[in-house]
Structure formats: structure tokens, C-alpha cells
Design an enzyme around this catalytic site. Sequence first.
Site, PDB file in Angstrom:
ATOM      1  N   CYS A 143       0.827  -1.205   0.000  1.00  0.00           N
ATOM      2  CA  CYS A 143       0.000   0.000   0.000  1.00  0.00           C
ATOM      3  C   CYS A 143       0.865   1.261   0.000  1.00  0.00           C
ATOM      4  CB  CYS A 143      -0.943  -0.008   1.207  1.00  0.00           C
ATOM      5  SG  CYS A 143      -1.977   1.480   1.305  1.00  0.00           S
ATOM      6  N   GLU A 223      -4.310  -5.473  -3.863  1.00  0.00           N
ATOM      7  CA  GLU A 223      -4.282  -4.075  -4.313  1.00  0.00           C
ATOM      8  C   GLU A 223      -4.855  -3.967  -5.727  1.00  0.00           C
ATOM      9  OE1 GLU A 223      -3.728  -1.186  -3.147  1.00  0.00           O
ATOM     10  OE2 GLU A 223      -2.458  -1.347  -1.371  1.00  0.00           O
TER      11      GLU A 223
END
Length: 235
Positions: A143, A223
Site C-alpha cells: 500500500c 491491491e
Amino acid sequence: MSAPRDPRGGLFGALTAACGADWRAYVGHPFVRGLADGSLPERCFRHYLAQDYLFLLHYSRAWSLAVVKSDRLDDLRQSAALVDLLLNHEIALHVDFCGGWGLDETALAATPEAPANRLYTRYVMDRGLAGDLLDLLVALAPCGLGYAEIGRRLLADPATKREGNPYLPWIELYGGAEFQEGAAAMAAQLDRVAGRRGLTPPWDGSARWPSISDTFATAVRLEVGFWDMGLAPPA
């Protein structure tokens, strides 16, 4: 102001290289390309922003777990500082940013959590609860370090649309020096914690390499799923 430092290299660089196709799918996702050229539909970005608010709440909890998992003062301080930054600054900035897109905090808090969001955030917490600080930091890395790479690349790319691009502030946020410095500190912590647990270059020679590389690759794929979610707002 000095140029933002590139956090690539070390364990982070080895992890991204090990899952090259997944990493490229993440940082070069169609959602990211839509940010760069301004073509991303507004309803997709608004959907993403609302889900990202919920993500930040869980991200704060995960970094709070990093405080619990830390056994050295420097890691305690860095993890605690990030929790404070997230809860008392970053979330407020996110709310302000969302306000510019017509989303207030009441609406954000009432947003149903998308399955892709739930799957990703719970995976990170599970890895942290089941493992040690290194397992948690590896799950968290895609992230912060991924957004830093995306922001840095788009900001430096002359092909990125500047004039009239409504997503330029997002690019400037993640490509800016402050976020880049935070990402560099995160990468340094990852190396520091790995070294204390006996992981040194060549990283793939460690007995823990299969586990941490799998954790990282899984988080990267999640993600990608988060970007996919952004491109599929509810009707």
C-alpha cells in the site's frame, strides 16, 4: 527542497522483483492510467475515495498492531508515529479531499464496505495477528510503497496530463516529498526488522523467504482487486 528519495532497493526491491507481473499489474493498472490522463470516470473516483476512507481506518488499526508487535524502541516510535499521523492528520486530510468531490464524513462513514476492501484489510490483519512484526510490515508494504511508486512515476512523467486533470492533486499528494519521505522510512524499517530476524541479501536465501514473498504477492494482488473495485462502482 531536496528531491524525494526512491524507497526501492533492499527487501522491498527483492519482493517486487519476485512478483513482477503482479506488481506491474498493480502500479500500471487501468485505474492508475485513468488518473494520469484524466480519463477516469468521476463516479469511479468517488467510489474509490469512499472505500479508501474505510481502508484508512483499517490501515490505522493494522499499524496499531505494529506497535504491539514491536519489541525495539525505534520500531515502537516509528509505528506509533504513523498511527498518530493516520488518525489525527491523514484521515482528516482525506475527508477534506473527499469534500471537494461532494462527499462528507457522514456519507463516507455510512458507505457499505466493498468485498474487495474487506478481503484486503482483513488479510493484512490476519498476517499480523498470525505472524510477527516482519510478517505484518510485509503485508502493509504494497500500500504505502506502491502508492509512493505510482505517485512518483506519474508526477515525473511528462505524459501525465496537468492542465485540466481533476486527479492531479491526488498525483501530487502521493508523488510529493512528504509522502516519499514517509515511504523511504517505511522501506528502511522493513530492512531493519528483516535484518534483526536474520534476513540479509540475497533475500531469497532465507528460510522465511517463501512465506514473506507469498504474503507480499498476495497483498499486491489484493491491491489490484482494490483498483478493479474502483472501476466497478455500484449502479
